[in-house]
Motif scaffolding. Structure first.
Motif, PDB file in Angstrom:
ATOM      1  N   ALA A 245       0.835  -1.203   0.000  1.00 59.13           N
ATOM      2  CA  ALA A 245       0.000   0.000   0.000  1.00 59.13           C
ATOM      3  C   ALA A 245       0.871   1.254   0.000  1.00 59.13           C
ATOM      4  CB  ALA A 245      -0.931   0.003   1.202  1.00 59.13           C
TER       5      ALA A 245
ATOM      6  N   VAL B 295      -1.276   7.068  -4.853  1.00 54.46           N
ATOM      7  CA  VAL B 295      -2.460   7.430  -4.074  1.00 54.46           C
ATOM      8  C   VAL B 295      -3.724   7.421  -4.938  1.00 54.46           C
ATOM      9  CG1 VAL B 295      -3.545   9.349  -2.824  1.00 54.46           C
ATOM     10  CG2 VAL B 295      -1.224   8.664  -2.273  1.00 54.46           C
TER      11      VAL B 295
ATOM     12  N   TYR C  30      -5.757   4.480  -4.308  1.00 54.04           N
ATOM     13  CA  TYR C  30      -6.223   4.238  -2.943  1.00 54.04           C
ATOM     14  C   TYR C  30      -7.747   4.307  -2.864  1.00 54.04           C
ATOM     15  CZ  TYR C  30      -1.714   4.561  -0.440  1.00 54.04           C
ATOM     16  OH  TYR C  30      -0.462   4.334   0.051  1.00 54.04           O
TER      17      TYR C  30
ATOM     18  N   MET D 121      -8.287   3.979   2.644  1.00 59.48           N
ATOM     19  CA  MET D 121      -6.821   4.033   2.626  1.00 59.48           C
ATOM     20  C   MET D 121      -6.334   5.479   2.674  1.00 59.48           C
ATOM     21  SD  MET D 121      -6.059   1.050  -0.204  1.00 59.48           S
ATOM     22  CE  MET D 121      -4.274   1.254  -0.218  1.00 59.48           C
ATOM     23  N   LYS D 122      -7.046   6.378   1.987  1.00 55.48           N
ATOM     24  CA  LYS D 122      -6.670   7.793   2.017  1.00 55.48           C
ATOM     25  C   LYS D 122      -6.829   8.364   3.421  1.00 55.48           C
ATOM     26  CE  LYS D 122      -7.634   8.899  -2.836  1.00 55.48           C
ATOM     27  NZ  LYS D 122      -8.495   9.673  -3.772  1.00 55.48           N
TER      28      LYS D 122
END
Length: 275
Positions: free
Chosen positions: A126, A131, A134, A138-139
């Motif tokens: 990850a 990004v 993501y 996850m962000k």
């Protein structure tokens, strides 16, 4: 508990003729998870921006970590990490974004990025992923990791569960509680999901129409409920339901019920129509 790390007295904030904060009084104690409750437009984000020094107040006073003036507050703000919106470069990986913010914050220890990624549960794959790939959850984890860079004493999170599914909301809740307990951080968090905030925070400030109308803790909710539940063995349940006293039920324990944070909030502001 009990030592104020943020003390706010009669804080005012105007945008032109629009009064957003109309005399906020609030006290956040060391070790708190402090939940800020309020509808959209109540002034939650504005309050956070004033605490962080991103917006100047128009009156009142504030003390951060014992500061006695604004110059000392500015120094103390270096010990606050925050997540107010998620702002990352989508073409960079999570790890690269954190190194960018690490340098921006003046954190020289490059291993701090690995430390915060481990705390929020973003693994090697990850961390190396752009990004733009993501998920929202996850962000949010990356945003919390960013707030943890430099090992601040206080963390401020504005709606960290906004838009997440039930599993994501629970994951963030568990993470905040773990950070509070294991990392020893004081946390201020806002959410419009009052039932979730009740499961997360120790103390609450109810912000309505630019004023904190009530500060309370979990014990206040228990007292307000004015109801006690009784736990009995399964085999005694029918007898207890029909005639508890006469049946001589073997009571295993009692637990005071808790009023919902949502009910308390609406009782103070005059019902759901005012929310």
């Amino acid at each position: 508990m009990g030592d104020s790390v943020i003390k706010i007295d009669n804080l005012l904030k105007n945008y032109g003729q629009n009064e957003v904060l109309k005399g906020v009084n609030m006290s956040v104690n060391k070790g708190d998870i402090y939940g800020v409750i309020g509808k959209n437009g109540a002034g939650k984000t504005t309050l956070f921006k004033v605490i962080l020094g991103l917006s100047a107040s128009n009156g009142g006073s504030m003390s951060i970590l014992g500061a006695t003036n604004e110059k000392e507050n500015n120094t103390a703000r270096s010990k606050i990490g925050f997540l107010v919106g998620v702002n990352f470069y989508n073409y960079l990986s999570g790890e690269e974004n954190l190194h960018y913010y690490r340098r921006l914050k003046g954190v020289k220890d490059t291993s701090d990025v690995k430390r915060v990624l481990e705390i929020v549960g973003l693994d090697h794959n990850a961390a190396k992923m752009p990004v733009k790939k993501y998920s929202l959850g996850m962000k949010q984890r990356l945003g919390i990791a960013n707030a943890l860079l430099g090992d601040p004493e206080i963390l401020i999170f504005d709606e960290p569960t906004n838009g997440l599914d039930p599993q994501g909301i629970m994951d963030i809740r568990n993470m905040l509680q773990k950070i509070n307990e294991e990392e020893g951080k004081t946390i201020i968090v806002s959410s419009h999901i009052l039932s979730e905030l009740q499961n997360t925070a120790h103390r609450f400030g109810m912000l309505y129409n630019g004023i904190v109308i009530k500060e309370l803790d979990q014990e206040d909710l228990r007292v307000r409920a004015n109801v006690t539940s009784i736990n009995v063995a399964d085999e005694d349940l029918e007898k207890a339901t029909n005639a508890l006293k006469e049946a001589g039920v073997d009571i295993k324990g009692t637990e005071q019920a808790m009023d919902s944070l949502e009910n308390y909030y609406f009782s103070l502001i005059g019902g759901e129509n005012n929310a």
